[in-house]
Motif scaffolding. Structure first.
Motif, PDB file in Angstrom:
ATOM      1  N   UNK A 268       0.809  -1.211   0.000  1.00  0.00           N
ATOM      2  CA  UNK A 268       0.000   0.000   0.000  1.00  0.00           C
ATOM      3  C   UNK A 268       0.853   1.277   0.000  1.00  0.00           C
ATOM      4  N   UNK A 269       2.189   1.117  -0.011  1.00  0.00           N
ATOM      5  CA  UNK A 269       3.059   2.278  -0.083  1.00  0.00           C
ATOM      6  C   UNK A 269       2.972   2.882  -1.482  1.00  0.00           C
ATOM      7  N   UNK A 270       2.840   4.178  -1.578  1.00  0.00           N
ATOM      8  CA  UNK A 270       2.656   4.856  -2.864  1.00  0.00           C
ATOM      9  C   UNK A 270       3.888   4.731  -3.757  1.00  0.00           C
ATOM     10  N   UNK A 271       3.695   4.156  -4.950  1.00  0.00           N
ATOM     11  CA  UNK A 271       4.789   4.048  -5.914  1.00  0.00           C
ATOM     12  C   UNK A 271       5.199   5.428  -6.416  1.00  0.00           C
ATOM     13  N   UNK A 272       4.220   6.314  -6.608  1.00  0.00           N
ATOM     14  CA  UNK A 272       4.538   7.657  -7.087  1.00  0.00           C
ATOM     15  C   UNK A 272       5.379   8.417  -6.063  1.00  0.00           C
ATOM     16  N   UNK A 273       5.036   8.291  -4.781  1.00  0.00           N
ATOM     17  CA  UNK A 273       5.811   8.955  -3.735  1.00  0.00           C
ATOM     18  C   UNK A 273       7.233   8.393  -3.691  1.00  0.00           C
ATOM     19  N   UNK A 274       7.382   7.105  -3.956  1.00  0.00           N
ATOM     20  CA  UNK A 274       8.706   6.482  -3.982  1.00  0.00           C
ATOM     21  C   UNK A 274       9.527   7.032  -5.134  1.00  0.00           C
ATOM     22  N   UNK A 275       8.900   7.226  -6.277  1.00  0.00           N
ATOM     23  CA  UNK A 275       9.598   7.812  -7.434  1.00  0.00           C
ATOM     24  C   UNK A 275      10.036   9.243  -7.129  1.00  0.00           C
ATOM     25  N   UNK A 276       9.173  10.002  -6.448  1.00  0.00           N
ATOM     26  CA  UNK A 276       9.520  11.372  -6.065  1.00  0.00           C
ATOM     27  C   UNK A 276      10.686  11.356  -5.085  1.00  0.00           C
ATOM     28  N   UNK A 277      10.654  10.425  -4.141  1.00  0.00           N
ATOM     29  CA  UNK A 277      11.747  10.299  -3.165  1.00  0.00           C
ATOM     30  C   UNK A 277      13.086  10.062  -3.871  1.00  0.00           C
ATOM     31  N   UNK A 278      13.116   9.157  -4.836  1.00  0.00           N
ATOM     32  CA  UNK A 278      14.360   8.865  -5.566  1.00  0.00           C
ATOM     33  C   UNK A 278      14.856  10.111  -6.289  1.00  0.00           C
ATOM     34  N   UNK A 279      13.950  10.863  -6.888  1.00  0.00           N
ATOM     35  CA  UNK A 279      14.334  12.068  -7.611  1.00  0.00           C
ATOM     36  C   UNK A 279      14.921  13.112  -6.665  1.00  0.00           C
ATOM     37  N   UNK A 280      14.298  13.302  -5.501  1.00  0.00           N
ATOM     38  CA  UNK A 280      14.807  14.265  -4.518  1.00  0.00           C
ATOM     39  C   UNK A 280      16.171  13.819  -3.990  1.00  0.00           C
ATOM     40  N   UNK A 281      16.308  12.525  -3.717  1.00  0.00           N
ATOM     41  CA  UNK A 281      17.574  12.006  -3.194  1.00  0.00           C
ATOM     42  C   UNK A 281      18.700  12.155  -4.214  1.00  0.00           C
ATOM     43  N   UNK A 282      18.411  11.953  -5.487  1.00  0.00           N
ATOM     44  CA  UNK A 282      19.429  12.075  -6.533  1.00  0.00           C
ATOM     45  C   UNK A 282      19.919  13.504  -6.680  1.00  0.00           C
ATOM     46  N   UNK A 283      19.010  14.458  -6.558  1.00  0.00           N
ATOM     47  CA  UNK A 283      19.364  15.862  -6.781  1.00  0.00           C
ATOM     48  C   UNK A 283      19.605  16.635  -5.487  1.00  0.00           C
ATOM     49  N   UNK A 284      19.223  16.039  -4.354  1.00  0.00           N
ATOM     50  CA  UNK A 284      19.436  16.708  -3.078  1.00  0.00           C
ATOM     51  C   UNK A 284      18.676  18.008  -2.950  1.00  0.00           C
ATOM     52  N   UNK A 285      17.542  18.107  -3.657  1.00  0.00           N
ATOM     53  CA  UNK A 285      16.824  19.379  -3.674  1.00  0.00           C
ATOM     54  C   UNK A 285      15.353  19.162  -3.997  1.00  0.00           C
ATOM     55  N   UNK A 286      14.483  19.709  -3.138  1.00  0.00           N
ATOM     56  CA  UNK A 286      13.043  19.688  -3.423  1.00  0.00           C
ATOM     57  C   UNK A 286      12.729  20.554  -4.642  1.00  0.00           C
ATOM     58  N   UNK A 287      13.408  21.701  -4.721  1.00  0.00           N
ATOM     59  CA  UNK A 287      13.154  22.635  -5.818  1.00  0.00           C
ATOM     60  C   UNK A 287      13.503  22.025  -7.166  1.00  0.00           C
ATOM     61  N   UNK A 288      14.682  21.359  -7.247  1.00  0.00           N
ATOM     62  CA  UNK A 288      15.100  20.769  -8.514  1.00  0.00           C
ATOM     63  C   UNK A 288      14.161  19.630  -8.913  1.00  0.00           C
ATOM     64  N   UNK A 289      13.753  18.813  -7.936  1.00  0.00           N
ATOM     65  CA  UNK A 289      12.817  17.730  -8.230  1.00  0.00           C
ATOM     66  C   UNK A 289      11.489  18.291  -8.727  1.00  0.00           C
ATOM     67  N   UNK A 290      11.050  19.394  -8.106  1.00  0.00           N
ATOM     68  CA  UNK A 290       9.793  20.020  -8.525  1.00  0.00           C
ATOM     69  C   UNK A 290       9.887  20.539  -9.955  1.00  0.00           C
ATOM     70  N   UNK A 291      11.028  21.117 -10.319  1.00  0.00           N
ATOM     71  CA  UNK A 291      11.213  21.612 -11.683  1.00  0.00           C
ATOM     72  C   UNK A 291      11.128  20.481 -12.703  1.00  0.00           C
ATOM     73  N   UNK A 292      11.738  19.344 -12.374  1.00  0.00           N
ATOM     74  CA  UNK A 292      11.720  18.199 -13.284  1.00  0.00           C
ATOM     75  C   UNK A 292      10.309  17.635 -13.432  1.00  0.00           C
ATOM     76  N   UNK A 293       9.564  17.625 -12.318  1.00  0.00           N
ATOM     77  CA  UNK A 293       8.216  17.057 -12.317  1.00  0.00           C
ATOM     78  C   UNK A 293       7.152  18.063 -12.739  1.00  0.00           C
ATOM     79  N   UNK A 294       7.551  19.343 -12.883  1.00  0.00           N
ATOM     80  CA  UNK A 294       6.615  20.421 -13.265  1.00  0.00           C
ATOM     81  C   UNK A 294       5.504  20.576 -12.222  1.00  0.00           C
ATOM     82  N   UNK A 295       5.908  20.533 -10.949  1.00  0.00           N
ATOM     83  CA  UNK A 295       4.982  20.784  -9.846  1.00  0.00           C
ATOM     84  C   UNK A 295       5.654  21.771  -8.902  1.00  0.00           C
TER      85      UNK A 295
END
Length: 287
Positions: A6-33
């Motif tokens: 029941x763990x969200x796959x989408x949230x896991x994908x977002x977590x990996x993106x944030x961890x790779x870039x070390x930035x919420x802002x950069x992850x948001x730019x990539x995801x367009x949110x």
């Protein structure tokens, strides 16, 4: 904690993106949110798992020990999922290649011109590094890694053998009375521990010779340029400096043997898109 199913796959994908870039802002730019939306996904994932994945302080973000362990385990699966989706949908994207800096700048990129002529519609992105072994910090469709002959990397196909001998500028060679006296020729250092020169001397049965290191550099490519400028002799494989030899900018040190010092090996994931497979076939043919 929720059941793993029941763990969200989408949230896991977002977590990996944030961890790779070390930035919420950069992850948001990539995801367009918005960064706030990314932050909520991370918070929801932490709540669902019942653990803290990030430490937040002074506008900085760092993985906790649990977060780092989770990241290392889940990241390959997330990227495999992305590649599987691309294969299923036929989505075209750049082929991401990771390679050692000197090998990329002096061999791969010049050879790449041929690939672009033959497959102009395939985009290729090359990232470089200066490390020995595989670098896991950035995802890639294929990794070209370097390893010493004494400790070769497992699991890859050997592309090129790193067979080295000393090269120097012809004008420097003309000033040396006895080139066979290695201690009289200035040597250029391009590795932190000089392991390459040490291995070369051992294989040539001259381990007790004390080379004179007048200059040290942190990149093979820079050391090669220093050798061209007449600053000393550099250890290099022929495939890296053949243009400089052909143009008369470098020449072999007389009576110096060629020694196998390492390997450039190719490492690829199990799932590849068609463009990556085309690039790998071309790469092997070029070698």
């Amino acid at each position: 904690m929720l059941h793993p199913s029941r763990i969200s796959l989408n949230a896991t994908r977002v977590f990996v993106l944030v961890a790779e870039h070390g930035s919420l802002k950069r992850a948001a730019e990539i995801l367009h949110v918005t960064p706030g939306a990314v932050s909520r996904q991370i918070s929801n994932l932490e709540d669902m798992m019942g653990v803290r994945l990030f430490r937040r302080s002074n506008n900085s973000l760092h993985l906790t020990e649990t977060g780092e362990s989770f990241f290392q385990q889940v990241r390959p699966s997330v990227h495999s999922l992305h590649r599987a989706i691309e294969l299923a949908t036929g989505e075209s994207r750049a082929v991401n290649v990771q390679a050692p800096t000197t090998m990329a700048s002096r061999w791969l990129i010049p050879a790449w011109v041929d690939f672009k002529k033959r497959w102009p519609d395939i985009k290729v992105s090359i990232s470089t590094h200066d490390s020995i072994g595989l670098l896991d910090a950035q995802p890639a469709d294929l990794h070209i890694a370097y390893s010493p002959a004494s400790d070769p990397l497992p699991g890859g196909d050997i592309l090129i053998e790193d067979r080295c001998r000393p090269y120097l500028a012809p004008q420097l060679l003309s000033q040396i009375v006895d080139p066979s006296n290695l201690s009289s020729v200035p040597a250029l250092q391009s590795t932190g521990s000089n392991w390459d020169w040490t291995a070369w001397l051992q294989h040539t049965e001259t381990p007790d010779i004390a080379l004179r290191f007048d200059n040290a550099f942190d990149l093979d490519d820079v050391a090669i340029r220093a050798a061209i400028a007449g600053m000393g002799m550099v250890l290099a494989p022929k495939f890296i400096i053949h243009d400089d030899v052909d143009a008369g900018r470098l020449c072999e040190l007389p009576q110096s043997p060629e020694v196998l010092l390492g390997y450039y090996s190719l490492h690829v994931p199990e799932i590849l898109n068609a463009d990556a497979k085309t690039f790998i076939r071309w790469l092997k043919d070029s070698v």
